[in-house]
Design a protein around this motif. Structure first.
Motif, PDB file in Angstrom:
ATOM      1  N   LYS A 297      -1.927  23.522  18.997  1.00 36.17           N
ATOM      2  CA  LYS A 297      -2.518  23.561  20.338  1.00 36.17           C
ATOM      3  C   LYS A 297      -2.899  22.164  20.844  1.00 36.17           C
ATOM      4  CE  LYS A 297      -4.033  28.357  19.960  1.00 36.17           C
ATOM      5  NZ  LYS A 297      -2.861  28.721  19.250  1.00 36.17           N
ATOM      6  N   TRP A 298      -2.078  21.179  20.489  1.00 35.65           N
ATOM      7  CA  TRP A 298      -2.279  19.826  20.973  1.00 35.65           C
ATOM      8  C   TRP A 298      -1.862  19.743  22.433  1.00 35.65           C
ATOM      9  CZ3 TRP A 298       0.190  16.805  16.307  1.00 35.65           C
ATOM     10  CH2 TRP A 298      -0.688  16.860  15.221  1.00 35.65           C
ATOM     11  N   THR A 299      -2.422  18.781  23.156  1.00 36.19           N
ATOM     12  CA  THR A 299      -2.157  18.614  24.582  1.00 36.19           C
ATOM     13  C   THR A 299      -1.438  17.283  24.815  1.00 36.19           C
ATOM     14  OG1 THR A 299      -4.176  19.850  25.056  1.00 36.19           O
ATOM     15  CG2 THR A 299      -3.217  18.587  26.868  1.00 36.19           C
ATOM     16  N   TYR A 300      -0.283  17.369  25.464  1.00 37.83           N
ATOM     17  CA  TYR A 300       0.549  16.191  25.717  1.00 37.83           C
ATOM     18  C   TYR A 300      -0.239  15.130  26.488  1.00 37.83           C
ATOM     19  CZ  TYR A 300       4.574  13.431  27.254  1.00 37.83           C
ATOM     20  OH  TYR A 300       5.459  12.415  27.494  1.00 37.83           O
ATOM     21  N   LYS A 301      -0.156  13.909  25.985  1.00 35.64           N
ATOM     22  CA  LYS A 301      -0.816  12.723  26.566  1.00 35.64           C
ATOM     23  C   LYS A 301      -2.344  12.816  26.549  1.00 35.64           C
ATOM     24  CE  LYS A 301       2.776  10.189  27.934  1.00 35.64           C
ATOM     25  NZ  LYS A 301       3.024   8.841  27.461  1.00 35.64           N
ATOM     26  N   GLN A 302      -2.889  13.816  25.836  1.00 42.06           N
ATOM     27  CA  GLN A 302      -4.347  13.931  25.726  1.00 42.06           C
ATOM     28  C   GLN A 302      -4.796  13.898  24.269  1.00 42.06           C
ATOM     29  OE1 GLN A 302      -5.942  17.203  27.961  1.00 42.06           O
ATOM     30  NE2 GLN A 302      -5.016  16.512  29.855  1.00 42.06           N
ATOM     31  N   TYR A 303      -4.226  14.748  23.435  1.00 40.08           N
ATOM     32  CA  TYR A 303      -4.583  14.762  22.007  1.00 40.08           C
ATOM     33  C   TYR A 303      -3.425  15.269  21.181  1.00 40.08           C
ATOM     34  CZ  TYR A 303      -6.736  15.470  17.524  1.00 40.08           C
ATOM     35  OH  TYR A 303      -7.021  15.393  16.191  1.00 40.08           O
ATOM     36  N   PRO A 304      -3.094  14.523  20.144  1.00 40.34           N
ATOM     37  CA  PRO A 304      -3.468  13.140  19.872  1.00 40.34           C
ATOM     38  C   PRO A 304      -2.634  12.199  20.735  1.00 40.34           C
ATOM     39  CG  PRO A 304      -2.099  14.009  18.100  1.00 40.34           C
ATOM     40  CD  PRO A 304      -2.285  15.111  19.086  1.00 40.34           C
ATOM     41  N   ALA A 305      -3.264  11.250  21.343  1.00 39.85           N
ATOM     42  CA  ALA A 305      -2.599  10.337  22.267  1.00 39.85           C
ATOM     43  C   ALA A 305      -3.151   8.923  22.062  1.00 39.85           C
ATOM     44  CB  ALA A 305      -2.794  10.803  23.707  1.00 39.85           C
ATOM     45  N   GLU A 306      -2.767   8.003  22.934  1.00 41.99           N
ATOM     46  CA  GLU A 306      -3.050   6.589  22.717  1.00 41.99           C
ATOM     47  C   GLU A 306      -4.537   6.274  22.521  1.00 41.99           C
ATOM     48  OE1 GLU A 306      -2.225   2.149  24.510  1.00 41.99           O
ATOM     49  OE2 GLU A 306      -1.358   3.870  25.537  1.00 41.99           O
ATOM     50  N   ALA A 307      -5.413   6.831  23.327  1.00 41.34           N
ATOM     51  CA  ALA A 307      -6.843   6.524  23.177  1.00 41.34           C
ATOM     52  C   ALA A 307      -7.349   6.957  21.797  1.00 41.34           C
ATOM     53  CB  ALA A 307      -7.655   7.202  24.278  1.00 41.34           C
ATOM     54  N   PHE A 308      -6.898   8.118  21.342  1.00 49.14           N
ATOM     55  CA  PHE A 308      -7.268   8.618  20.014  1.00 49.14           C
ATOM     56  C   PHE A 308      -6.701   7.689  18.939  1.00 49.14           C
ATOM     57  CE2 PHE A 308      -5.959  11.219  16.335  1.00 49.14           C
ATOM     58  CZ  PHE A 308      -7.196  11.703  15.920  1.00 49.14           C
ATOM     59  N   VAL A 309      -5.428   7.356  19.053  1.00 47.65           N
ATOM     60  CA  VAL A 309      -4.788   6.476  18.068  1.00 47.65           C
ATOM     61  C   VAL A 309      -5.496   5.125  18.023  1.00 47.65           C
ATOM     62  CG1 VAL A 309      -2.653   5.218  17.499  1.00 47.65           C
ATOM     63  CG2 VAL A 309      -2.540   7.623  18.220  1.00 47.65           C
ATOM     64  N   ARG A 310      -5.825   4.582  19.177  1.00 49.07           N
ATOM     65  CA  ARG A 310      -6.518   3.290  19.240  1.00 49.07           C
ATOM     66  C   ARG A 310      -7.891   3.381  18.549  1.00 49.07           C
ATOM     67  NH1 ARG A 310      -5.547  -1.103  21.521  1.00 49.07           N
ATOM     68  NH2 ARG A 310      -3.951  -0.266  22.903  1.00 49.07           N
ATOM     69  N   ALA A 311      -8.650   4.415  18.867  1.00 52.78           N
ATOM     70  CA  ALA A 311      -9.982   4.571  18.266  1.00 52.78           C
ATOM     71  C   ALA A 311      -9.891   4.737  16.747  1.00 52.78           C
ATOM     72  CB  ALA A 311     -10.707   5.758  18.899  1.00 52.78           C
ATOM     73  N   MET A 312      -8.945   5.559  16.292  1.00 51.13           N
ATOM     74  CA  MET A 312      -8.813   5.794  14.852  1.00 51.13           C
ATOM     75  C   MET A 312      -8.283   4.556  14.130  1.00 51.13           C
ATOM     76  SD  MET A 312     -10.085   8.783  14.363  1.00 51.13           S
ATOM     77  CE  MET A 312     -11.230   8.295  15.672  1.00 51.13           C
ATOM     78  N   THR A 313      -7.419   3.794  14.786  1.00 53.35           N
ATOM     79  CA  THR A 313      -6.914   2.553  14.198  1.00 53.35           C
ATOM     80  C   THR A 313      -8.046   1.542  14.068  1.00 53.35           C
ATOM     81  OG1 THR A 313      -4.699   2.947  15.096  1.00 53.35           O
ATOM     82  CG2 THR A 313      -5.236   0.678  14.481  1.00 53.35           C
ATOM     83  N   GLU A 314      -8.836   1.399  15.125  1.00 49.41           N
ATOM     84  CA  GLU A 314      -9.964   0.463  15.090  1.00 49.41           C
ATOM     85  C   GLU A 314     -10.987   0.865  14.035  1.00 49.41           C
ATOM     86  OE1 GLU A 314     -11.256   0.368  19.168  1.00 49.41           O
ATOM     87  OE2 GLU A 314      -9.562  -0.920  19.779  1.00 49.41           O
ATOM     88  N   GLU A 315     -11.131   2.158  13.819  1.00 49.93           N
ATOM     89  CA  GLU A 315     -12.054   2.689  12.804  1.00 49.93           C
ATOM     90  C   GLU A 315     -11.488   2.520  11.395  1.00 49.93           C
ATOM     91  OE1 GLU A 315     -12.622   7.242  11.851  1.00 49.93           O
ATOM     92  OE2 GLU A 315     -13.875   6.703  13.554  1.00 49.93           O
ATOM     93  N   GLY A 316     -10.186   2.303  11.284  1.00 50.80           N
ATOM     94  CA  GLY A 316      -9.545   2.195   9.971  1.00 50.80           C
ATOM     95  C   GLY A 316      -9.153   3.542   9.393  1.00 50.80           C
ATOM     96  N   SER A 317      -9.020   4.554  10.249  1.00 45.19           N
ATOM     97  CA  SER A 317      -8.737   5.919   9.804  1.00 45.19           C
ATOM     98  C   SER A 317      -7.326   6.404  10.122  1.00 45.19           C
ATOM     99  CB  SER A 317      -9.725   6.895  10.460  1.00 45.19           C
ATOM    100  OG  SER A 317     -11.043   6.583  10.107  1.00 45.19           O
ATOM    101  N   GLN A 318      -6.559   5.636  10.894  1.00 44.81           N
ATOM    102  CA  GLN A 318      -5.195   6.055  11.255  1.00 44.81           C
ATOM    103  C   GLN A 318      -4.233   5.588  10.168  1.00 44.81           C
ATOM    104  OE1 GLN A 318      -3.969   7.729  14.388  1.00 44.81           O
ATOM    105  NE2 GLN A 318      -2.491   8.062  12.744  1.00 44.81           N
ATOM    106  N   PHE A 319      -3.465   6.527   9.643  1.00 47.34           N
ATOM    107  CA  PHE A 319      -2.499   6.228   8.593  1.00 47.34           C
ATOM    108  C   PHE A 319      -1.094   6.560   9.073  1.00 47.34           C
ATOM    109  CE2 PHE A 319      -6.433   6.525   6.359  1.00 47.34           C
ATOM    110  CZ  PHE A 319      -6.308   5.744   5.222  1.00 47.34           C
TER     111      PHE A 319
END
Length: 154
Positions: free
Chosen positions: A33-55
């Motif tokens: 039930k993901w939403t295109y361009k909303q979740y998971p999308a660039e803002a989420f990826v950016r936040a998780m990357t900055e947090e060190g959680s995106q793999f």
């Protein structure tokens, strides 16, 4: 295959990976039930990357899969009926796990889940918890094949 943490340079490629995945799901069966361009999308990826959680799971063709692994349950975890009561911080949670659509059935999902298990152990965690949207049968089956038990809806 190798798994590594995402970097700022990876954000566009990972965002595109998730966009392509979600677009495909929306055109077929959107189990998570993901939403295109909303979740998971660039803002989420950016936040998780900055947090060190995106793999990222990489193979010779590039990104074969992606996931987030952190200690943030992001939901009603305290309402779940877990087999062991653990405090927040004693477990890690895998979110937004996806494998390349063209490579489904090639063991990428299992590889990423096994990586998450080993990583959580290496971080001193007592458990790895996975969240699944009700009705996400493919994810539930994958997790059960990896030794996890469905603990119910919360």
């Amino acid at each position: 295959m190798i798994v590594r943490k995402g970097t700022e340079r990876d954000i566009p490629a990972v965002s595109d990976f998730y966009d392509r995945t979600v677009k495909y799901l929306c055109e077929h069966i959107n189990y998570p039930k993901w939403t295109y361009k909303q979740y998971p999308a660039e803002a989420f990826v950016r936040a998780m990357t900055e947090e060190g959680s995106q793999f990222l799971c990489m193979d010779s063709d590039g990104i074969a899969g992606a996931f987030v692994l952190n200690r943030d349950p992001q939901g009603a975890y305290e309402n779940a009926r877990w087999s062991r009561e653990l405090s927040r911080g004693e477990y890690m949670v895998c979110h937004a796990l996806a494998s390349e659509i063209a490579k489904h059935g090639h063991g990428i999902g299992r590889y990423m889940v096994e990586y998450c298990i080993d990583y959580a152990k290496g971080q001193g965690c007592r458990a790895l918890r996975l969240d699944v949207v009700p009705g996400n049968t493919p994810a539930k089956k994958l997790y059960e094949r990896c030794g996890f038990r469905y603990m119910g809806d919360a």
